[in-house]
Design a protein around this motif. Structure first.
Motif, PDB file in Angstrom:
ATOM      1  N   LEU A 182     -49.509  53.851  26.813  1.00  0.00           N
ATOM      2  CA  LEU A 182     -48.097  53.957  26.446  1.00  0.00           C
ATOM      3  C   LEU A 182     -47.954  54.826  25.209  1.00  0.00           C
ATOM      4  O   LEU A 182     -48.856  54.887  24.372  1.00  0.00           O
ATOM      5  CB  LEU A 182     -47.524  52.565  26.192  1.00  0.00           C
ATOM      6  CG  LEU A 182     -47.468  51.631  27.411  1.00  0.00           C
ATOM      7  CD1 LEU A 182     -47.062  50.227  26.969  1.00  0.00           C
ATOM      8  CD2 LEU A 182     -46.508  52.162  28.458  1.00  0.00           C
ATOM      9  N   PRO A 183     -46.775  55.470  25.048  1.00  0.00           N
ATOM     10  CA  PRO A 183     -45.641  55.483  25.979  1.00  0.00           C
ATOM     11  C   PRO A 183     -45.854  56.491  27.098  1.00  0.00           C
ATOM     12  O   PRO A 183     -46.728  57.357  27.004  1.00  0.00           O
ATOM     13  CB  PRO A 183     -44.482  55.897  25.079  1.00  0.00           C
ATOM     14  CG  PRO A 183     -45.115  56.801  24.057  1.00  0.00           C
ATOM     15  CD  PRO A 183     -46.479  56.215  23.796  1.00  0.00           C
ATOM     16  N   PHE A 240     -33.633  51.294  36.315  1.00  0.00           N
ATOM     17  CA  PHE A 240     -34.879  50.607  35.974  1.00  0.00           C
ATOM     18  C   PHE A 240     -35.496  51.262  34.734  1.00  0.00           C
ATOM     19  O   PHE A 240     -35.933  50.577  33.796  1.00  0.00           O
ATOM     20  CB  PHE A 240     -35.835  50.682  37.163  1.00  0.00           C
ATOM     21  CG  PHE A 240     -36.964  49.681  37.165  1.00  0.00           C
ATOM     22  CD1 PHE A 240     -37.336  48.979  36.021  1.00  0.00           C
ATOM     23  CD2 PHE A 240     -37.670  49.430  38.341  1.00  0.00           C
ATOM     24  CE1 PHE A 240     -38.379  48.061  36.045  1.00  0.00           C
ATOM     25  CE2 PHE A 240     -38.722  48.517  38.362  1.00  0.00           C
ATOM     26  CZ  PHE A 240     -39.075  47.837  37.222  1.00  0.00           C
ATOM     27  N   ILE A 241     -35.513  52.575  34.690  1.00  0.00           N
ATOM     28  CA  ILE A 241     -36.080  53.291  33.538  1.00  0.00           C
ATOM     29  C   ILE A 241     -35.277  52.994  32.281  1.00  0.00           C
ATOM     30  O   ILE A 241     -35.844  52.774  31.199  1.00  0.00           O
ATOM     31  CB  ILE A 241     -36.137  54.800  33.822  1.00  0.00           C
ATOM     32  CG1 ILE A 241     -37.148  55.085  34.942  1.00  0.00           C
ATOM     33  CG2 ILE A 241     -36.518  55.583  32.558  1.00  0.00           C
ATOM     34  CD1 ILE A 241     -37.112  56.500  35.456  1.00  0.00           C
ATOM     35  N   ASN A 242     -33.950  52.951  32.401  1.00  0.00           N
ATOM     36  CA  ASN A 242     -33.118  52.629  31.237  1.00  0.00           C
ATOM     37  C   ASN A 242     -33.434  51.234  30.716  1.00  0.00           C
ATOM     38  O   ASN A 242     -33.444  50.998  29.500  1.00  0.00           O
ATOM     39  CB  ASN A 242     -31.641  52.738  31.597  1.00  0.00           C
ATOM     40  CG  ASN A 242     -31.169  54.168  31.661  1.00  0.00           C
ATOM     41  OD1 ASN A 242     -31.753  55.060  31.036  1.00  0.00           O
ATOM     42  ND2 ASN A 242     -30.107  54.421  32.414  1.00  0.00           N
ATOM     43  N   TYR A 243     -33.697  50.302  31.617  1.00  0.00           N
ATOM     44  CA  TYR A 243     -34.087  48.964  31.183  1.00  0.00           C
ATOM     45  C   TYR A 243     -35.419  49.005  30.436  1.00  0.00           C
ATOM     46  O   TYR A 243     -35.591  48.342  29.406  1.00  0.00           O
ATOM     47  CB  TYR A 243     -34.182  48.029  32.384  1.00  0.00           C
ATOM     48  CG  TYR A 243     -34.780  46.677  32.044  1.00  0.00           C
ATOM     49  CD1 TYR A 243     -34.144  45.836  31.129  1.00  0.00           C
ATOM     50  CD2 TYR A 243     -35.978  46.252  32.606  1.00  0.00           C
ATOM     51  CE1 TYR A 243     -34.692  44.605  30.793  1.00  0.00           C
ATOM     52  CE2 TYR A 243     -36.528  45.023  32.280  1.00  0.00           C
ATOM     53  CZ  TYR A 243     -35.885  44.212  31.371  1.00  0.00           C
ATOM     54  OH  TYR A 243     -36.425  42.998  31.032  1.00  0.00           O
ATOM     55  N   MET A 244     -36.361  49.802  30.923  1.00  0.00           N
ATOM     56  CA  MET A 244     -37.658  49.886  30.264  1.00  0.00           C
ATOM     57  C   MET A 244     -37.551  50.506  28.875  1.00  0.00           C
ATOM     58  O   MET A 244     -38.427  50.291  28.030  1.00  0.00           O
ATOM     59  CB  MET A 244     -38.647  50.684  31.120  1.00  0.00           C
ATOM     60  CG  MET A 244     -38.933  50.101  32.505  1.00  0.00           C
ATOM     61  SD  MET A 244     -39.276  48.324  32.480  1.00  0.00           S
ATOM     62  CE  MET A 244     -40.677  48.265  31.386  1.00  0.00           C
ATOM     63  N   ARG A 273     -46.468  44.537  34.165  1.00  0.00           N
ATOM     64  CA  ARG A 273     -46.307  45.873  33.563  1.00  0.00           C
ATOM     65  C   ARG A 273     -47.215  46.907  34.221  1.00  0.00           C
ATOM     66  O   ARG A 273     -46.836  48.069  34.357  1.00  0.00           O
ATOM     67  CB  ARG A 273     -46.619  45.811  32.059  1.00  0.00           C
ATOM     68  CG  ARG A 273     -45.599  45.043  31.247  1.00  0.00           C
ATOM     69  CD  ARG A 273     -45.810  45.256  29.755  1.00  0.00           C
ATOM     70  NE  ARG A 273     -44.907  44.440  28.975  1.00  0.00           N
ATOM     71  CZ  ARG A 273     -44.622  44.651  27.693  1.00  0.00           C
ATOM     72  NH1 ARG A 273     -45.218  45.643  27.063  1.00  0.00           N
ATOM     73  NH2 ARG A 273     -43.791  43.873  27.053  1.00  0.00           N
ATOM     74  N   ALA A 274     -48.395  46.490  34.611  1.00  0.00           N
ATOM     75  CA  ALA A 274     -49.313  47.437  35.242  1.00  0.00           C
ATOM     76  C   ALA A 274     -48.743  47.975  36.544  1.00  0.00           C
ATOM     77  O   ALA A 274     -49.021  49.117  36.934  1.00  0.00           O
ATOM     78  CB  ALA A 274     -50.667  46.778  35.495  1.00  0.00           C
ATOM     79  N   ASN A 317     -35.685  49.497  26.691  1.00  0.00           N
ATOM     80  CA  ASN A 317     -35.511  48.369  25.779  1.00  0.00           C
ATOM     81  C   ASN A 317     -36.846  47.788  25.310  1.00  0.00           C
ATOM     82  O   ASN A 317     -36.868  46.986  24.395  1.00  0.00           O
ATOM     83  CB  ASN A 317     -34.700  47.268  26.458  1.00  0.00           C
ATOM     84  CG  ASN A 317     -33.286  47.681  26.799  1.00  0.00           C
ATOM     85  OD1 ASN A 317     -32.686  48.476  26.080  1.00  0.00           O
ATOM     86  ND2 ASN A 317     -32.748  47.182  27.915  1.00  0.00           N
ATOM     87  N   TRP A 318     -37.926  48.167  25.982  1.00  0.00           N
ATOM     88  CA  TRP A 318     -39.257  47.670  25.618  1.00  0.00           C
ATOM     89  C   TRP A 318     -39.857  48.631  24.601  1.00  0.00           C
ATOM     90  O   TRP A 318     -40.048  49.814  24.895  1.00  0.00           O
ATOM     91  CB  TRP A 318     -40.149  47.606  26.853  1.00  0.00           C
ATOM     92  CG  TRP A 318     -39.732  46.595  27.880  1.00  0.00           C
ATOM     93  CD1 TRP A 318     -38.489  46.062  28.056  1.00  0.00           C
ATOM     94  CD2 TRP A 318     -40.564  46.010  28.874  1.00  0.00           C
ATOM     95  NE1 TRP A 318     -38.482  45.185  29.094  1.00  0.00           N
ATOM     96  CE2 TRP A 318     -39.744  45.125  29.619  1.00  0.00           C
ATOM     97  CE3 TRP A 318     -41.903  46.139  29.205  1.00  0.00           C
ATOM     98  CZ2 TRP A 318     -40.243  44.383  30.683  1.00  0.00           C
ATOM     99  CZ3 TRP A 318     -42.394  45.385  30.252  1.00  0.00           C
ATOM    100  CH2 TRP A 318     -41.582  44.510  30.989  1.00  0.00           C
TER     101      TRP A 318
END
Length: 354
Positions: free
Chosen positions: A325-326, A341-345, A302-303, A347-348
Motif C-alpha cells: 500500500l498504497p 467502492f474505490i471512493n469508500y476505500m 483486504r487481500a 476512507n481507509w
C-alpha cells in the motif's frame, strides 16, 4: 489450503479460502443490488474462493450503516439477491449473505430514530422496547428466509464490530434491566434467539455462520468466549467466523494473558462446527498461520480487494504477498472495484494513492 472442507450442513467447500464480507457502498439507495454488485460478486466467484459472502446486508430499514448498503429487509430486494446467488452458483462457489443491523451506529436515520439496546446520547439513539427486540429478532430470521428464497446456501449472523448484536453483548453499551441485559447470558440472548429461529425456520441444509470480533465497543474477551463456546457446543451453527483486527493478537490481561487469541479459540471443543478467522491476512504465509493454529478456514478481506484472484495466487506461489500500500485507483479498477467502492476505500488511511 487446497483440502476440501465439509460443513455440518449444506454443500462442501472446495478449499479453505473464503471471501470475507466486504463493505463496498455500491448498491442503490433502496438497498437493491446494482450492476456493480453483480460484477464484483462474479469477479470473486470465478477467482477461486470456496465460499463467496455478500457485503453486510441490513435486515431492517433503520439498520442502514453505510451509504449504498445492500438490503435484505424487503421483497423488492429479492430479484437482485437472486441474481447474486445465481452468479455464485454458476462459478461453483458456496454462497452466503451476511445479515446486519447497524443499531445505534446506523447513520442514515432521522434524529431519534437510531436504536440500540439502551439509550445512548453519544449516538442520539433510544433503547428498544421488548416488543421491538422481538421484532428485530424476527426480522433477522425473515432475512435469512429471504436469503434462502433467493437461492443462497446460507447466511452469516453479524455479531461483530460494534453493530447491534455486539451492542447487546457489550457490558458498557447494554444497560438494560430485563432479560436482554445484565448477565452475559442475558446480553447474549438475542444472538442465540436469532440462531435458533433461523435453524427452525430455514431448510435443514441451510448453512448458518456467526461472526464475532474481539475489540472495542465494550467487548470483553470473556463474553466473546462465552458466545463462542456455547455456539460451538450447541452445534446449531455451521461455522464460527472470528474477526480480530489481527490474527497475531496476543491477550494482554486476564486468564489468557500472553496467548494468541486464535490459539485460545482453536482449543475449544467444536464438534463438527468449523472455525475460521480473518485479520490482516495479506500473504500465503499468513493464511497458513491460521490453519497451522488448528483452525479450519481463512477469511480473506483486504487481500481480496488488493488481488482479486488471491486464492489462485496463493495456491500457485507459497511465498505470495499482496501488493504494498498504497495502490492507485487505476489499479483497483483493474481488480474489479467500482468507482463507489474505490471512493469508500479512500476512507481507509494509506490505502488509495492520491
Amino acid at each position: 489450503m487446497l483440502t476440501p472442507l465439509t460443513l455440518p450442513r449444506g454443500p462442501e467447500l472446495a478449499n479453505r479460502l473464503l471471501l470475507a464480507p466486504l463493505t463496498n457502498q455500491q448498491s442503490h439507495p433502496d438497498g437493491t443490488a446494482t450492476e456493480d454488485d453483480f460484477r464484483w460478486i462474479e469477479s470473486c466467484a470465478r477467482n477461486g474462493y470456496s465460499m463467496v459472502m455478500t457485503c453486510a446486508a441490513n435486515v431492517q430499514a433503520n439498520g442502514k450503516a453505510f451509504k449504498g448498503q445492500l438490503g435484505i429487509w424487503n421483497d423488492a430486494q429479492l430479484p437482485g439477491l437472486t441474481r447474486m446467488a445465481d452468479i455464485i452458483r454458476r462459478h461453483g462457489s458456496v454462497s452466503s449473505v451476511q445479515l446486519h443491523h447497524g443499531g445505534m451506529r446506523a447513520g442514515f436515520n432521522l434524529p431519534g430514530y437510531a436504536v440500540g439496546p439502551s439509550a445512548n446520547p453519544a449516538y442520539a439513539s433510544r433503547g428498544l422496547t421488548q416488543a421491538e427486540v422481538r421484532q428485530l429478532r424476527d426480522d433477522f430470521i425473515t432475512a435469512a428466509l429471504r436469503a434462502q428464497r433467493a437461492g443462497f446456501d446460507g447466511a452469516e449472523v453479524h455479531a461483530a464490530f460494534g453493530w447491534i448484536l455486539s451492542q447487546f453483548l457489550s457490558h458498557t453499551l447494554n444497560q438494560r434491566q430485563d432479560s436482554y441485559g445484565g448477565s452475559t447470558e442475558n446480553r447474549a440472548r438475542l444472538i442465540f434467539e436469532i440462531i435458533d429461529g433461523i435453524r427452525e425456520a430455514c431448510r435443514p441444509d441451510f448453512q448458518i455462520g456467526l461472526r464475532l470480533s474481539l475489540e472495542r465497543y465494550g467487548m470483553r474477551f470473556e463474553d466473546i468466549l462465552y458466545v463462542a463456546q456455547r455456539a460451538l457446543r450447541e452445534g446449531k451453527i455451521d461455522y464460527l467466523d472470528l474477526a480480530p483486527w489481527d490474527i497475531s493478537k496476543v491477550m494482554e490481561e486476564g486468564e489468557f494473558a500472553g496467548q494468541r487469541a486464535i490459539d485460545v479459540f482453536a482449543r475449544l471443543p467444536r464438534g463438527e462446527v468449523r472455525l475460521g478467522a480473518s485479520g490482516k491476512i495479506m500473504s500465503a504465509a499468513r493464511a497458513r498461520q491460521v490453519l497451522d493454529a488448528g483452525l479450519d478456514f481463512v477469511m480473506i478481506g483486504r487481500a481480496a480487494i488488493l488481488q482479486n484472484d488471491f486464492p489462485h495466487q496463493v495456491l500457485q506461489n507459497p511465498d505470495y504477498i499482496t501488493p504494498p500500500l498504497p495502490v492507485s485507483a487505476a489499479y483497483l479498477t483493474q481488480q474489479g472495484l467500482s468507482p463507489d467502492f474505490i471512493n469508500y476505500m479512500r476512507n481507509w488511511d494509506g490505502f488509495v494513492a492520491e
